[in-house]
Scaffold this active site. Structure first.
Site, PDB file in Angstrom:
ATOM      1  CE  LYS A  22      20.305  61.535  70.540  1.00  0.00           C
ATOM      2  NZ  LYS A  22      19.319  62.626  70.603  1.00  0.00           N
ATOM      3  CG  ASN A  23      21.448  64.670  67.682  1.00  0.00           C
ATOM      4  OD1 ASN A  23      20.610  63.986  68.275  1.00  0.00           O
ATOM      5  ND2 ASN A  23      22.357  65.395  68.316  1.00  0.00           N
ATOM      6  CB  CYS A 117       8.281  72.591  79.698  1.00  0.00           C
ATOM      7  SG  CYS A 117       8.912  72.558  78.029  1.00  0.00           S
ATOM      8  NE  ARG A 122      16.719  71.443  77.438  1.00  0.00           N
ATOM      9  CZ  ARG A 122      16.999  70.158  77.343  1.00  0.00           C
ATOM     10  NH1 ARG A 122      17.093  69.423  78.417  1.00  0.00           N
ATOM     11  NH2 ARG A 122      17.210  69.605  76.164  1.00  0.00           N
ATOM     12  N   PRO A 123      13.124  75.650  76.505  1.00  0.00           N
ATOM     13  CG  PRO A 123      13.704  77.873  76.133  1.00  0.00           C
ATOM     14  CD  PRO A 123      14.220  76.604  76.723  1.00  0.00           C
ATOM     15  CB  VAL A 124       9.849  74.887  71.696  1.00  0.00           C
ATOM     16  CG1 VAL A 124      10.470  73.515  71.874  1.00  0.00           C
ATOM     17  CG2 VAL A 124       8.520  74.953  72.434  1.00  0.00           C
ATOM     18  CG  ASP A 307      25.122  66.330  72.238  1.00  0.00           C
ATOM     19  OD1 ASP A 307      24.607  66.929  73.206  1.00  0.00           O
ATOM     20  OD2 ASP A 307      24.500  66.106  71.177  1.00  0.00           O
ATOM     21  NE  ARG A 399      15.894  59.969  74.952  1.00  0.00           N
ATOM     22  CZ  ARG A 399      15.947  61.288  75.106  1.00  0.00           C
ATOM     23  NH1 ARG A 399      16.101  61.809  76.303  1.00  0.00           N
ATOM     24  NH2 ARG A 399      15.824  62.099  74.080  1.00  0.00           N
TER      25      ARG A 399
HETATM   26  C1  UD1 Z   1      20.191  69.440  69.536  1.00  0.00           C
HETATM   27  C2  UD1 Z   1      20.666  68.028  69.722  1.00  0.00           C
HETATM   28  C3  UD1 Z   1      21.331  67.846  71.077  1.00  0.00           C
HETATM   29  C4  UD1 Z   1      22.438  68.892  71.251  1.00  0.00           C
HETATM   30  C5  UD1 Z   1      21.914  70.287  70.968  1.00  0.00           C
HETATM   31  C6  UD1 Z   1      23.037  71.328  70.957  1.00  0.00           C
HETATM   32  C7  UD1 Z   1      19.072  66.788  68.401  1.00  0.00           C
HETATM   33  C8  UD1 Z   1      17.956  65.815  68.354  1.00  0.00           C
HETATM   34  N1  UD1 Z   1      19.520  67.134  69.606  1.00  0.00           N
HETATM   35  O1  UD1 Z   1      19.205  69.690  70.542  1.00  0.00           O
HETATM   36  O2  UD1 Z   1      21.902  66.535  71.118  1.00  0.00           O
HETATM   37  O3  UD1 Z   1      22.895  68.839  72.580  1.00  0.00           O
HETATM   38  O4  UD1 Z   1      21.287  70.341  69.681  1.00  0.00           O
HETATM   39  O5  UD1 Z   1      23.998  70.978  70.019  1.00  0.00           O
HETATM   40  O6  UD1 Z   1      19.591  67.199  67.367  1.00  0.00           O
HETATM   41  N2  UD1 Z   1      17.022  77.266  72.880  1.00  0.00           N
HETATM   42  C9  UD1 Z   1      16.118  78.218  73.331  1.00  0.00           C
HETATM   43  N3  UD1 Z   1      14.881  78.246  72.740  1.00  0.00           N
HETATM   44  C10 UD1 Z   1      14.533  77.400  71.738  1.00  0.00           C
HETATM   45  C11 UD1 Z   1      15.463  76.442  71.287  1.00  0.00           C
HETATM   46  C12 UD1 Z   1      16.704  76.403  71.880  1.00  0.00           C
HETATM   47  O7  UD1 Z   1      16.406  78.986  74.225  1.00  0.00           O
HETATM   48  O8  UD1 Z   1      13.401  77.486  71.237  1.00  0.00           O
HETATM   49  C13 UD1 Z   1      18.359  77.212  73.496  1.00  0.00           C
HETATM   50  C14 UD1 Z   1      18.569  75.911  74.269  1.00  0.00           C
HETATM   51  O9  UD1 Z   1      18.054  75.981  75.580  1.00  0.00           O
HETATM   52  C15 UD1 Z   1      20.076  75.793  74.221  1.00  0.00           C
HETATM   53  C16 UD1 Z   1      20.435  76.353  72.841  1.00  0.00           C
HETATM   54  O10 UD1 Z   1      19.323  77.158  72.453  1.00  0.00           O
HETATM   55  O11 UD1 Z   1      20.655  76.619  75.191  1.00  0.00           O
HETATM   56  C17 UD1 Z   1      20.705  75.313  71.773  1.00  0.00           C
HETATM   57  O12 UD1 Z   1      19.649  74.360  71.782  1.00  0.00           O
HETATM   58  P1  UD1 Z   1      19.235  73.573  70.458  1.00  0.00           P
HETATM   59  O13 UD1 Z   1      20.342  73.654  69.466  1.00  0.00           O
HETATM   60  O14 UD1 Z   1      17.893  74.009  70.033  1.00  0.00           O
HETATM   61  O15 UD1 Z   1      19.132  72.080  70.989  1.00  0.00           O
HETATM   62  P2  UD1 Z   1      18.234  70.939  70.412  1.00  0.00           P
HETATM   63  O16 UD1 Z   1      17.937  71.177  68.970  1.00  0.00           O
HETATM   64  O17 UD1 Z   1      17.098  70.673  71.340  1.00  0.00           O
END
Ligand code: UD1
Length: 419
Positions: A22-23, A117, A122-124, A307, A399
């Site tokens: 999936k990822n 958000c 759960r930021p970007v 995960d 999902r």
């Molecule tokens: C991806 C995976 C998800 C997995 C996660 C961690 C996909 C589609 N999903 O999610 O299954 O659980 O990696 O291995 O590939 N963070 C911030 N700001 C940001 C982005 C991230 O603070 O802009 C933090 C997150 O809250 C978290 C950490 O960074 O604590 C890692 O998150 P991230 O690796 O970005 O997760 P995803 O890419 O969303």
């Protein structure tokens, strides 16, 4: 709303074929945006998340069709609307992956923030800050990111914490930016490695693949890639490995990459489970009892994956002593604890450290799925419990797991989907 009814205590025996990851498929579908041709993606898992990404592409003008159960054909010749709506993006955080490739190709885009958000919990923010460092002008309007990349150029990006999504998103922009971009503290996950390899096969120049420093020399255009086959889903494989360890039995997993599961294999062997690796096959043997306790923590790849944290937690409820499990990626990823405790587990939480009492006898009950991986842990718990368990809200599991009930039934589990 669909739910699962599971009767526990049947050993798992037999072979299953692990689906594509999936990822990996989600960023690869997003990367197809980078040119206006067609891409055939094979070994695609049948998941609601891949359908969501297909709907996002279709909303931009692409034609997407599914064939042979595991193939997606994307025709991007009509893709000309660099927009992703709240209705779709809110259902799947990975939708945000389209921002990087849209900006690379169209120099402008409007994409909803995931979950609607703000720059909140759960930021970007890593994605946004990195884009700005590369010269993207970003405004936030009514929950949408409105971005202009007319003046981008390569630069140095250091992520405060390793982020899979932010690494992928920045990669898909930087490949077409003028100059060199160096990402430090980049994600090395196999799914990001496959994205890098795909981009290089399209003519990008990325080095350091599989390490935490990626160097991207921008190119002026990318060529068409006709076909790609998605890597095996290490999280699905790990879930079945842990399920077999917990329930007991002998399961052969086909279409896996044992290298991607090294840490999971190591931890299973540490707690007394037999794991045998052969090329693209993993065999797991377990009596389903005499499992040793453990003290482990989740980490970025190649560490133990977040995960699989929920699934490991249920395994430790059955262990011959008390265990701890520390979550280092998502500090609040513990919604499964209350539900597991309803089945007779005894888990408490101190910050991001779960304390797990071993030697538990689980009894079936009504429980509720809260997210993809929490649902997988509930299924494993139900398979180990005495009597019947009903798991509601299985749309979460749909999902991320391809036909999980069919695969488990093939292995001898009693699991039925009901409406
Ligand atoms: C991806 C995976 C998800 C997995 C996660 C961690 C996909 C589609 N999903 O999610 O299954 O659980 O990696 O291995 O590939 N963070 C911030 N700001 C940001 C982005 C991230 O603070 O802009 C933090 C997150 O809250 C978290 C950490 O960074 O604590 C890692 O998150 P991230 O690796 O970005 O997760 P995803 O890419 O969303």
């Amino acid at each position: 709303m669909d739910y699962f009814e599971i009767v526990g205590k049947n050993h798992l025996e037999g072979n299953i074929v692990v689906s594509g990851a999936k990822n990996a498929v989600l960023p690869i579908m997003a990367a197809s945006i980078l040119n206006n041709s067609s891409l055939k993606i094979k070994n695609v898992p049948t998941l609601s998340d891949s359908k969501t990404m297909a709907a996002i592409l279709e909303g931009m003008g692409s034609k997407v069709s599914f064939s042979n159960n595991d193939t997606i054909n994307i025709d991007n010749s009509g893709l000309n609307i660099p927009f992703a709506s709240y209705d779709l993006v809110r259902t799947m955080r990975a939708s945000f992956y389209v921002l990087g490739p849209l900006l690379a190709r169209f120099k402008q885009a409007k994409v909803s923030l995931p979950g609607g958000c703000a720059w909140g919990p759960r930021p970007v923010d890593f994605h946004i800050n990195a884009f700005e460092q590369l010269g993207v002008k970003i405004d936030l309007e009514n929950g949408y990111v409105v971005a202009d990349a007319s003046n981008i150029k390569g630069g140095k990006i250091h992520f405060p914490k390793i982020s899979v999504g932010a690494t992928g998103n920045v990669l898909m922009l930087a490949v077409l930016a003028d100059g060199v971009t160096v990402i430090t503290n980049a994600a090395a996950e196999p799914e990001i490695q496959q994205l890098c390899q795909m981009l290089n096969n399209m003519g990008a120049d990325i080095s350091g693949i599989g390490t935490n420093t990626l160097t991207i020399k921008g190119v002026s255009s990318l060529k068409n890639l006709e076909e790609i086959s998605i890597i095996p889903d290490r999280i699905e494989a790990g879930t079945f490995m842990i399920a077999t360890a917990a329930v007991g039995g002998k399961v052969v997993l086909e279409n896996v990459n044992p290298l991607h599961l090294k840490e999971v294999t190591k931890q299973l062997m540490n707690v007394g489970i037999t794991v045998i690796e052969k090329n693209n096959i993993i065999e797991v043997h377990s009596e389903g009892d005499n499992i040793k306790f453990s003290n482990i923590e989740t980490n970025e790849y190649p560490g133990f994956p977040t995960d699989l944290q929920a699934q490991w937690m249920i395994l430790m409820c059955l262990a011959n002593g008390d265990s701890t499990l520390k979550e280092n990626i998502y500090f609040d990823r513990f919604t499964h604890i209350l539900e597991l405790n309803r089945l007779g587990c005894k888990i408490s939480l101190e910050g991001s450290l779960a304390k797990i009492k071993g030697n538990r006898n689980l009894i079936g009950a009504n429980v509720m799925s809260t997210d993809i991986r929490a649902s997988a842990a509930l299924i494993i718990a139900a398979l180990c419990a005495e009597g019947k368990t009903s798991i509601s809200r299985v749309y979460h599991i749909d999902r991320g797991y391809d036909k999980i009930e069919e695969k488990l039934t093939k292995l001898g589990a009693q699991i039925i989907r009901k409406k």
